[in-house]
Write an enzyme that holds these catalytic residues in place. Structure first.
Site, PDB file in Angstrom:
ATOM      1  N   CYS A 144       2.064   6.338  -7.722  1.00  0.00           N
ATOM      2  CA  CYS A 144       1.923   7.538  -8.553  1.00  0.00           C
ATOM      3  C   CYS A 144       2.720   8.711  -7.989  1.00  0.00           C
ATOM      4  O   CYS A 144       3.046   9.642  -8.726  1.00  0.00           O
ATOM      5  CB  CYS A 144       0.444   7.909  -8.674  1.00  0.00           C
ATOM      6  SG  CYS A 144      -0.570   6.502  -9.150  1.00  0.00           S
TER       7      CYS A 144
ATOM      8  N   SER B  32       0.794  -1.226   0.000  1.00  0.00           N
ATOM      9  CA  SER B  32       0.000   0.000   0.000  1.00  0.00           C
ATOM     10  C   SER B  32       0.832   1.286   0.000  1.00  0.00           C
ATOM     11  O   SER B  32       0.727   2.105   0.890  1.00  0.00           O
ATOM     12  CB  SER B  32      -0.918  -0.002   1.229  1.00  0.00           C
ATOM     13  OG  SER B  32      -1.896   0.992   1.099  1.00  0.00           O
TER      14      SER B  32
HETATM   15  C1  FAD Z   1       6.002   5.936 -11.101  1.00  0.00           C
HETATM   16  C2  FAD Z   1       4.568   5.638 -11.366  1.00  0.00           C
HETATM   17  C3  FAD Z   1       3.677   6.686 -11.496  1.00  0.00           C
HETATM   18  C4  FAD Z   1       2.342   6.419 -11.776  1.00  0.00           C
HETATM   19  N1  FAD Z   1       1.480   7.464 -11.871  1.00  0.00           N
HETATM   20  C5  FAD Z   1       0.167   7.240 -12.096  1.00  0.00           C
HETATM   21  C6  FAD Z   1      -0.755   8.305 -12.144  1.00  0.00           C
HETATM   22  O1  FAD Z   1      -0.387   9.473 -11.957  1.00  0.00           O
HETATM   23  N2  FAD Z   1      -2.058   8.016 -12.402  1.00  0.00           N
HETATM   24  C7  FAD Z   1      -2.493   6.734 -12.585  1.00  0.00           C
HETATM   25  O2  FAD Z   1      -3.687   6.516 -12.805  1.00  0.00           O
HETATM   26  N3  FAD Z   1      -1.629   5.694 -12.526  1.00  0.00           N
HETATM   27  C8  FAD Z   1      -0.314   5.915 -12.292  1.00  0.00           C
HETATM   28  N4  FAD Z   1       0.549   4.860 -12.204  1.00  0.00           N
HETATM   29  C9  FAD Z   1       0.030   3.497 -12.459  1.00  0.00           C
HETATM   30  C10 FAD Z   1      -0.624   2.887 -11.232  1.00  0.00           C
HETATM   31  O3  FAD Z   1       0.265   2.976 -10.153  1.00  0.00           O
HETATM   32  C11 FAD Z   1      -0.949   1.426 -11.537  1.00  0.00           C
HETATM   33  O4  FAD Z   1      -1.868   1.405 -12.587  1.00  0.00           O
HETATM   34  C12 FAD Z   1      -1.540   0.701 -10.343  1.00  0.00           C
HETATM   35  O5  FAD Z   1      -0.640   0.708  -9.271  1.00  0.00           O
HETATM   36  C13 FAD Z   1      -1.867  -0.751 -10.721  1.00  0.00           C
HETATM   37  O6  FAD Z   1      -2.240  -1.474  -9.602  1.00  0.00           O
HETATM   38  P1  FAD Z   1      -1.910  -3.035  -9.507  1.00  0.00           P
HETATM   39  O7  FAD Z   1      -2.446  -3.497  -8.205  1.00  0.00           O
HETATM   40  O8  FAD Z   1      -2.335  -3.702 -10.734  1.00  0.00           O
HETATM   41  O9  FAD Z   1      -0.319  -3.097  -9.502  1.00  0.00           O
HETATM   42  P2  FAD Z   1       0.712  -2.510  -8.441  1.00  0.00           P
HETATM   43  O10 FAD Z   1       0.134  -1.356  -7.704  1.00  0.00           O
HETATM   44  O11 FAD Z   1       1.976  -2.284  -9.190  1.00  0.00           O
HETATM   45  O12 FAD Z   1       0.923  -3.690  -7.416  1.00  0.00           O
HETATM   46  C14 FAD Z   1       1.397  -4.938  -7.843  1.00  0.00           C
HETATM   47  C15 FAD Z   1       2.285  -5.505  -6.756  1.00  0.00           C
HETATM   48  O13 FAD Z   1       2.302  -6.914  -6.915  1.00  0.00           O
HETATM   49  C16 FAD Z   1       3.556  -7.389  -6.479  1.00  0.00           C
HETATM   50  N5  FAD Z   1       3.773  -8.726  -7.039  1.00  0.00           N
HETATM   51  C17 FAD Z   1       3.896  -9.069  -8.346  1.00  0.00           C
HETATM   52  N6  FAD Z   1       4.073 -10.393  -8.473  1.00  0.00           N
HETATM   53  C18 FAD Z   1       4.065 -10.909  -7.228  1.00  0.00           C
HETATM   54  C19 FAD Z   1       4.205 -12.204  -6.718  1.00  0.00           C
HETATM   55  N7  FAD Z   1       4.385 -13.246  -7.510  1.00  0.00           N
HETATM   56  N8  FAD Z   1       4.153 -12.378  -5.373  1.00  0.00           N
HETATM   57  C20 FAD Z   1       3.969 -11.317  -4.553  1.00  0.00           C
HETATM   58  N9  FAD Z   1       3.834 -10.069  -4.975  1.00  0.00           N
HETATM   59  C21 FAD Z   1       3.873  -9.863  -6.312  1.00  0.00           C
HETATM   60  C22 FAD Z   1       4.521  -6.369  -7.016  1.00  0.00           C
HETATM   61  O14 FAD Z   1       5.724  -6.385  -6.263  1.00  0.00           O
HETATM   62  C23 FAD Z   1       3.731  -5.061  -6.876  1.00  0.00           C
HETATM   63  O15 FAD Z   1       4.134  -4.349  -5.715  1.00  0.00           O
HETATM   64  C24 FAD Z   1       1.895   5.076 -11.912  1.00  0.00           C
HETATM   65  C25 FAD Z   1       2.799   4.026 -11.772  1.00  0.00           C
HETATM   66  C26 FAD Z   1       4.123   4.294 -11.486  1.00  0.00           C
HETATM   67  C27 FAD Z   1       5.087   3.146 -11.315  1.00  0.00           C
END
Ligand code: FAD
Length: 565
Positions: A44, A40
């Protein structure tokens, strides 16, 4: 009966799903596995730590495993990587990255939210450079530690959102930054004509912005470009895009979609109904086109997280089709876009008869000291008159205008609806006729063929082909620059001098912003001219459109000087 629900990934989607699951049931056992050091955190906000806007990287972390347990009775295990899913027995294998030990957990329901990883292609010489990517708090700390010496030269590769935000923040922090993009433009959620405004902003702030130049290789402290240019770089940040984390799903026999991301049902179930997948790892439906796409943004992850928790608890959820709305700050400008761009329509060969509108009104009443121009582009379907997309860039609230358009698109609004949207108004905020309303008026006029216009990107061809262009600005305004070869008849003299203008060829009219020339175009039409065209965006739009390429391509300008006021 209490169930055991496991979640892979503990950040945007995973943590939100866990919290919603707990709100819907006190009985279920919820365990969240996160490979990284933190759950958590605000992905972004990561770039803003580099720029000093966020004082400590600890502040990026919003919740700790201890808080998850105490406040929500959710078990969050960091540095625990899920290595396999056994669907037959409904068991996952986890590697404790602290001890190296493998262990298993059974599940009733499993949610995959593993996100997407930065793409790092095997470019020749990559082992010779000091390479970083930006995905989590550990990454940003590593990068931050590596750049303590302010004299470091930094190259950011990739002009997407992450690349631009990282480059901007590093520049603000005082580094020598190059931003390298293989395509002719950065930020493809903006069209080529609109993005020139951002190219200028980046160039003006001292970033060495190189577009249309692909990285061909690396040498020690050097990026080698396809053009033959060499960019000195003590640090290289790779931000060319992300690819969905699908290996666990693939190995478990879960279906992968045509885009390479995990395929899910409208309820975010994989082809195994006890396994859900959300966030950057899945492909979603387009709302404005009939296909799947990958949309790595936080809002889809959030809505899907809530949706799967609801579905697991017997409530309805349908993953919606997405229009894609996003915004970004680029130094002093705010930029936002929603829906289709012209670039996307053309690249995907969509069968749409569309039209565009470019306007450059003030974002507030012009008497207000902080009023500024809002560059606004609207795209609509000529036949149905439905709004398809919009882009806004300015010092003011671009996001507010685009949020209105995103809402309009969501509810199927037409350009005529835009003229009727009743928005709040007071001088410090907007004009009584807001940018959104004005875009609707202009679009309706164009759709009704009451006048025609060309975009700033068509003017160079017009100038080079000797088109008849009339500048209707008042005389003092021309001192700050004019279109080479244009004729000058101020709007205040147009009615007395219009006979000077030929009737047997197209006549293009421009002023500063396109507003007075629109009035001039209508006057000429009423005076019997049948082929009058307004230059949308006027001299201001042209100055912004031409500037970056003039400065970087060493070409002949079509303007005697630029005027950005
Ligand atoms: C620098 C940056 C800036 C961004 N800015 C914006 C913005 O301004 N506006 C916007 O809308 N979006 C933004 N985003 C995109 C947004 O953060 C993502 O779309 C969002 O976090 C996706 O959520 P998620 O849960 O799919 O993945 P994440 O939030 O990336 O979480 C996935 C997690 O799963 C973990 N994981 C993966 N595989 C495994 C495994 N096998 N076992 C255990 N853990 C695992 C990873 O370590 C990771 O921490 C940004 C992203 C980044 C990196």
């Amino acid at each position: 009966m209490a169930r055991k629900i496991l979640i892979i990934g503990g950040v945007a989607g995973g943590a939100s799903a866990a919290a919603r699951l707990r709100r819907l049931s006190e009985d279920d056992q919820i365990i969240m596995f996160e490979r990284g050091e933190h759950v958590s955190f605000s992905n972004c906000s990561l770039p803003y730590f580099l720029g000093g806007h966020i004082s400590s990287s600890d502040k990026l972390v919003l919740m700790s495993p201890e808080k998850f347990l105490k406040q929500y009775n959710i078990i969050a295990r960091t540095k625990n990587e899920v290595t396999a899913i056994n669907r037959q027995d409904k068991i996952i294998t986890i590697k404790d990255l602290n001890s190296g030990e493998l262990y298993t957990e059974s599940y009733d329901k499993l949610i995959l939210s593993p996100g997407a990883k930065p793409i790092v292609p095997p470019i020749p010489g990559i082992e010779k450079i000091n390479l970083f990517t930006v995905r989590n708090v550990t990454d940003i700390n590593n990068l931050h530690n590596a750049i303590q010496d302010k004299s470091k030269k930094i190259a950011v590769i990739g002009g997407g959102f992450i690349g631009v935000e990282v480059a901007e923040n590093l520049k603000e922090a005082g580094y020598d930054v190059s931003l390298i993009e293989a395509m002719p433009q950065i930020l493809r959620t903006f069209d080529y004509d609109m993005v020139q405004i951002l190219h200028k902003e980046i160039l003006d702030h001292g970033i060495n912005l190189l577009v249309n130049d692909k990285v061909a290789g690396f040498d020690t402290n050097t990026v080698l470009l396809g053009s033959g240019k060499k960019v000195a770089a003590d640090i290289v940040i790779m931000a060319i895009g992300v690819s969905p984390e699908t290996h666990l799903a693939k190995e478990a026999g879960l279906e992968i979609g045509k885009t390479g991301a995990i395929a899910t049902s409208p309820m975010c179930q994989t082809n195994d109904p006890d396994i859900y997948a959300i966030g950057d790892a899945i492909e979603v439906d387009g709302k404005l086109f009939d296909d799947k796409w990958k949309l790595a943004l936080a809002w889809p992850a959030q809505i899907q997280a809530r949706g799967v928790a609801d579905h697991i608890n017997g409530q309805d959820f349908l993953n919606p089709g997405y229009i894609g709305s996003s915004c970004i700050k680029v130094f002093n400008l705010n930029a936002a876009s929603t829906g289709l761009t012209e670039g996307f329509i053309q690249a995907t060969k969509m069968d749409i008869d569309y039209e565009t509108v470019i306007i450059t009104p003030n974002d507030k009443v012009s008497l207000m000291p902080d009023n500024s121009t809002m560059f606004f582009k609207l795209i609509f379907d000529k036949n149905t008159r439905k709004v398809l997309g919009a882009q806004a860039i300015g010092k003011g609230n671009a996001d507010k205008r685009i949020d209105v358009i995103a809402t309009a698109i969501k509810f199927g609004a037409t350009i005529d609806d835009l003229t009727e949207i009743e928005l709040c108004y007071a001088p410090p905020y907007s004009s009584a006729k807001d940018v959104v309303n004005m875009a609707g008026y202009v679009a309706a006029n164009i759709a009704d063929k009451s006048f025609s216009q060309v975009s700033p990107n068509e003017v160079r061809n017009l100038v080079e082909s000797g088109a008849y262009i009339v500048d209707v600005r008042e005389t003092p305004e021309l001192e700050k620059g004019k279109i080479i070869g244009s004729y000058h008849i101020p709007l205040s003299e147009l009615r007395s001098r219009y006979q000077e203008i030929p009737k047997d060829r197209p006549v293009y009219l421009h002023c500063r912003s396109g507003q007075r020339s629109y009035n001039g175009a209508l006057a000429l039409q009423n005076l019997g001219y049948s082929n009058v065209v307004n230059v949308a965006g006027g001299f201001l739009g042209l100055s912004y459109y031409e500037y970056f390429n003039d400065k970087t391509l060493n070409r002949n300008p079509i303007l005697t000087a630029y005027n950005f006021n």
